[in-house]
Write an enzyme that holds these catalytic residues in place. Structure first.
Site, PDB file in Angstrom:
ATOM      1  N   LYS A  47       0.878  -1.175   0.000  1.00 30.11           N
ATOM      2  CA  LYS A  47       0.000   0.000   0.000  1.00 30.11           C
ATOM      3  C   LYS A  47       0.910   1.218   0.000  1.00 30.11           C
ATOM      4  CE  LYS A  47      -1.783   3.050   2.071  1.00 30.11           C
ATOM      5  NZ  LYS A  47      -1.597   4.499   1.719  1.00 30.11           N
ATOM      6  N   GLU A  93       9.757   1.340  10.631  1.00 31.65           N
ATOM      7  CA  GLU A  93      10.795   2.348  10.365  1.00 31.65           C
ATOM      8  C   GLU A  93      10.095   3.694  10.498  1.00 31.65           C
ATOM      9  OE1 GLU A  93      13.976   2.046   9.788  1.00 31.65           O
ATOM     10  OE2 GLU A  93      14.123  -0.116   9.527  1.00 31.65           O
ATOM     11  N   CYS A 152      13.772  10.813   6.688  1.00 28.11           N
ATOM     12  CA  CYS A 152      13.733  10.342   8.077  1.00 28.11           C
ATOM     13  C   CYS A 152      15.090  10.488   8.767  1.00 28.11           C
ATOM     14  CB  CYS A 152      13.272   8.894   8.119  1.00 28.11           C
ATOM     15  SG  CYS A 152      14.275   7.812   7.099  1.00 28.11           S
ATOM     16  N   GLU A 194       9.784  16.509  14.806  1.00 27.59           N
ATOM     17  CA  GLU A 194      10.210  16.097  13.468  1.00 27.59           C
ATOM     18  C   GLU A 194       9.415  16.940  12.474  1.00 27.59           C
ATOM     19  OE1 GLU A 194       8.928  12.439  11.540  1.00 27.59           O
ATOM     20  OE2 GLU A 194      10.962  12.176  10.787  1.00 27.59           O
TER      21      GLU A 194
HETATM   22  P1  NAP Z   1       2.509   8.480   7.488  1.00 25.01           P
HETATM   23  O1  NAP Z   1       1.497   9.545   7.508  1.00 25.01           O
HETATM   24  O2  NAP Z   1       2.760   7.727   8.727  1.00 25.01           O
HETATM   25  O3  NAP Z   1       2.096   7.506   6.308  1.00 25.01           O
HETATM   26  C1  NAP Z   1       2.851   6.369   5.954  1.00 25.01           C
HETATM   27  C2  NAP Z   1       1.953   5.359   5.293  1.00 25.01           C
HETATM   28  O4  NAP Z   1       0.993   4.894   6.243  1.00 25.01           O
HETATM   29  C3  NAP Z   1       1.161   5.909   4.119  1.00 25.01           C
HETATM   30  O5  NAP Z   1       1.040   4.906   3.136  1.00 25.01           O
HETATM   31  C4  NAP Z   1      -0.174   6.203   4.764  1.00 25.01           C
HETATM   32  O6  NAP Z   1      -1.262   6.269   3.879  1.00 25.01           O
HETATM   33  C5  NAP Z   1      -0.306   5.031   5.698  1.00 25.01           C
HETATM   34  N1  NAP Z   1      -1.278   5.214   6.771  1.00 25.01           N
HETATM   35  C6  NAP Z   1      -1.774   6.371   7.271  1.00 25.01           C
HETATM   36  N2  NAP Z   1      -2.680   6.110   8.251  1.00 25.01           N
HETATM   37  C7  NAP Z   1      -2.750   4.766   8.372  1.00 25.01           C
HETATM   38  C8  NAP Z   1      -3.480   3.886   9.200  1.00 25.01           C
HETATM   39  N3  NAP Z   1      -4.361   4.331  10.118  1.00 25.01           N
HETATM   40  N4  NAP Z   1      -3.293   2.558   9.065  1.00 25.01           N
HETATM   41  C9  NAP Z   1      -2.422   2.078   8.156  1.00 25.01           C
HETATM   42  N5  NAP Z   1      -1.709   2.863   7.333  1.00 25.01           N
HETATM   43  C10 NAP Z   1      -1.857   4.192   7.441  1.00 25.01           C
HETATM   44  O7  NAP Z   1       3.916   9.035   7.043  1.00 25.01           O
HETATM   45  P2  NAP Z   1       4.242   9.977   5.824  1.00 25.01           P
HETATM   46  O8  NAP Z   1       3.738  11.345   6.132  1.00 25.01           O
HETATM   47  O9  NAP Z   1       3.797   9.332   4.548  1.00 25.01           O
HETATM   48  O10 NAP Z   1       5.826   9.945   5.838  1.00 25.01           O
HETATM   49  C11 NAP Z   1       6.566  10.720   6.702  1.00 25.01           C
HETATM   50  C12 NAP Z   1       7.031   9.934   7.911  1.00 25.01           C
HETATM   51  O11 NAP Z   1       7.702   8.751   7.528  1.00 25.01           O
HETATM   52  C13 NAP Z   1       8.026  10.701   8.746  1.00 25.01           C
HETATM   53  O12 NAP Z   1       7.731  10.581  10.117  1.00 25.01           O
HETATM   54  C14 NAP Z   1       9.346  10.010   8.436  1.00 25.01           C
HETATM   55  O13 NAP Z   1      10.321  10.138   9.414  1.00 25.01           O
HETATM   56  C15 NAP Z   1       8.919   8.613   8.251  1.00 25.01           C
HETATM   57  N6  NAP Z   1       9.925   7.884   7.476  1.00 25.01           N
HETATM   58  C16 NAP Z   1      10.715   6.973   8.101  1.00 25.01           C
HETATM   59  C17 NAP Z   1      11.694   6.283   7.407  1.00 25.01           C
HETATM   60  C18 NAP Z   1      12.589   5.264   8.075  1.00 25.01           C
HETATM   61  O14 NAP Z   1      13.214   4.492   7.388  1.00 25.01           O
HETATM   62  N7  NAP Z   1      12.693   5.241   9.383  1.00 25.01           N
HETATM   63  C19 NAP Z   1      11.846   6.514   6.038  1.00 25.01           C
HETATM   64  C20 NAP Z   1      11.043   7.456   5.426  1.00 25.01           C
HETATM   65  C21 NAP Z   1      10.069   8.123   6.158  1.00 25.01           C
HETATM   66  P3  NAP Z   1      -1.647   7.706   3.211  1.00 25.01           P
HETATM   67  O15 NAP Z   1      -0.659   7.869   2.149  1.00 25.01           O
HETATM   68  O16 NAP Z   1      -3.029   7.604   2.715  1.00 25.01           O
HETATM   69  O17 NAP Z   1      -1.518   8.725   4.294  1.00 25.01           O
END
Ligand code: NAP
Ligand code: MG
Length: 501
Positions: free
Chosen positions: A197, A272, A306, A403
């Site tokens: 997804k 992650e 991240c 963050e």
């Molecule tokens: P996010 O809002 O947490 O979304 C990540 C994924 O989860 C998206 O596909 C999102 O769908 C989905 N999602 C949202 N709500 C959900 C739920 N209730 N149940 C299941 N899935 C759900 O994060 P983001 O804004 O896309 O990305 C930014 C974050 O990712 C930052 O905090 C960053 O640090 C972190 N990140 C971490 C790493 C690592 O390797 N540690 C790497 C890259 C990014 P939608 O697209 O529809 O919202």
């Protein structure tokens, strides 16, 4: 389409964008059962470039069923060497379609051309080739045992390493292809099947990759892609009783929701999550390395990264030189659409993200930070925000604690304090993903490496990723590791076998 950057008519990316995108389930394109769709935007122009299918719970059911059938069926009959060939072939196909994937990744995510080219031509193929070597080397052990009073030679005990099963992979928008690759490659190497997804903001390259995996020889149902929203498709996948494991990359907040959703069938979870990484610069560091290094650490992917080094701690002796040097780079970075080869700094992912970033900058100003450069949005189409440097920050300020996931660097200085104090400051966050130490003194560097509580610490380089090097978060930055041999573990289970005679 942005008039300034038309894709060549008839180009592969143009043809892909024009398709009526469906869900990729069981090796076929299918329409979402409820018939809903959502718009896909180019963050460099703010214009709509495509629509994607909004998969929901029933579509997830279909995808999980397809993944289960493939897991117990044709995929289970592949030898380890055959799985390795599929992975290698995926790398070949990514290279063959590099131009198309590069353009799609830029249009979807906004990143500059040089970044997307490097990712598509090097990062992604190298990663698949690294994991192509693993299937033939996944081994158990023979173990000396004596159960129930048996004597040596009466029982043979060994372990089998088996694929965990059907994996649900949920990925963010900040680096769509690499995020997908880090789930896909170890899952295929171990013999798992997947339902992916991708982030709703960046669905395009995941759809193209699904086709390339099929072309590379992954049987139908091994790789399924359900585009859609987190609250519907993502939630259904993470709660699904037919899913054995969730591999999630995203925010710490959603990571907690994933853990809760996984409770029903106690599926395994790897996470992650977010970061707020420190960059610590000692007085003897090489300024010609530190200044571009610190700028890159924070501003790579517009700070939507991240691992971003967003907290810069500089020894007071060189503080002004480093701040002025980083600010000079920030001021002269060429903002522009990712497809413009001159662009060094792309847009943020969305108007909403830009407003979030602006909110943190306003908080920094209100709380007394010294705005050295940036801090605003240029007046042009697209979701651009200037690379921003704040000096004289304190640990209790909002931009230092949060963050931001945007191009905002917070600088603090330190004197000849003892290392424990510097380390305590660097560790004063709920996150623990990455960090770097800059000095010529190798002894000092090694002491700091030991003291920093994060999954990755680099010396005189920030965010030194490599397919062979484990990567992941301590504290609230995650569970488990990706990359390297360790990156296989979340996709494997161990069976202890004892044979008595
Ligand atoms: P996010 O809002 O947490 O979304 C990540 C994924 O989860 C998206 O596909 C999102 O769908 C989905 N999602 C949202 N709500 C959900 C739920 N209730 N149940 C299941 N899935 C759900 O994060 P983001 O804004 O896309 O990305 C930014 C974050 O990712 C930052 O905090 C960053 O640090 C972190 N990140 C971490 C790493 C690592 O390797 N540690 C790497 C890259 C990014 P939608 O697209 O529809 O919202
Ligand atoms: Mg997009």
């Amino acid at each position: 389409m942005n008039a300034a950057f038309p894709l060549t008519p008839g180009s592969a990316a143009q043809a892909f964008l024009a398709r009526a995108h469906g869900l990729f389930i069981g090796g076929r394109w299918v329409a979402p059962l409820a018939g809903k769709r959502f718009d896909v935007f180019d963050p460099g122009t703010g214009q709509k470039i495509a629509t994607a299918a909004a998969g929901e719970s029933a579509d997830i059911d279909a995808a999980v069923a397809a993944a289960r059938a493939a897991f117990t069926g044709p995929w289970a009959k592949f030898t380890a060497a055959e799985r390795g060939k599929v992975l290698w072939k995926i790398a070949d196909l990514v290279e063959q379609h590099a131009q198309e994937l590069t353009e799609l990744e830029i249009l979807d995510n906004g990143q500059p051309l040089a970044v997307a080219q490097y990712v598509v031509r090097h990062v992604v193929p190298d990663f698949f080739r690294y994991y192509a070597g693993w299937p033939t080397k996944i081994e158990g052990a023979t173990i000396p045992t004596a159960p129930q009073g048996r004597r040596p030679g009466e029982v043979l005990s060994f372990t089998l390493r088996e694929p965990i099963g059907v994996v649900g992979a949920i990925t963010p928008w900040n680096a769509p292809l690499p995020m997908l690759m880090v789930k896909l490659a170890p899952a295929l190497a171990t013999g798992c099947t997947l339902v992916l997804k991708p982030a709703e903001l960046t669905p395009l390259t995941a759809l193209r990759m699904a086709e390339l995996c099929a072309e590379a020889g992954a049987p139908e149902g091994v790789v399924n892609v359900v585009t859609g929203f987190g609250e519907t498709a993502g939630a259904a996948l993470s709660a699904h009783p037919g899913v054995d494991k969730i591999a999630f990359t995203g925010s710490t907040e959603v990571g907690r929701l994933i853990v809760k959703a996984a409770v029903g069938n106690l599926k395994k979870v790897s996470l992650e999550l977010g970061g707020k990484s420190p960059v610590i610069v000692f007085a003897d560091a090489v300024l010609e390395q530190v200044i571009p290094g610190a700028a890159r650490a924070c501003f790579f992917l517009q700070g939507q990264n991240c691992m971003a080094g967003t907290r810069l701690y500089v020894h007071e002796k060189i503080h002004d030189q480093v701040v002025n040097g980083v600010a000079a780079i920030a001021r002269t970075m060429q903002l522009g659409h990712g497809l413009d080869p001159a662009s060094q700094f792309g847009p943020l992912i969305s108007a909403e993200q830009r407003e979030r970033v602006r909110g943190y900058v306003e908080a920094g100003k209100r709380e007394g930070g010294e705005l050295v450069c940036g801090g605003g949005a240029p007046s042009r189409a697209g979701y651009f925000f200037e690379p921003t440097v704040f000096a004289r920050m304190r640990a209790d300020m909002t931009p230092v604690k949060s963050e931001i996931f945007g191009p905002v660097l917070c600088v603090q200085s330190f004197g000849d304090a003892d290392l424990d104090r510097v380390a305590a400051e660097a560790n004063s966050t709920i996150y623990g993903l990455s960090g770097s130490v800059w000095t010529r003194d190798i002894g000092l560097a090694m002491q700091m490496v030991r003291k920093i509580d994060s999954g990755q610490v680099s010396v005189n380089i920030h965010a030194a990723l490599d397919p062979a090097m484990p990567f992941g978060g301590n504290k609230q930055s995650g569970w488990g590791r990706e990359f390297g041999k360790e990156g296989l573990e979340p996709y494997l289970k161990t069976k202890g076998v004892s044979v008595a005679w």
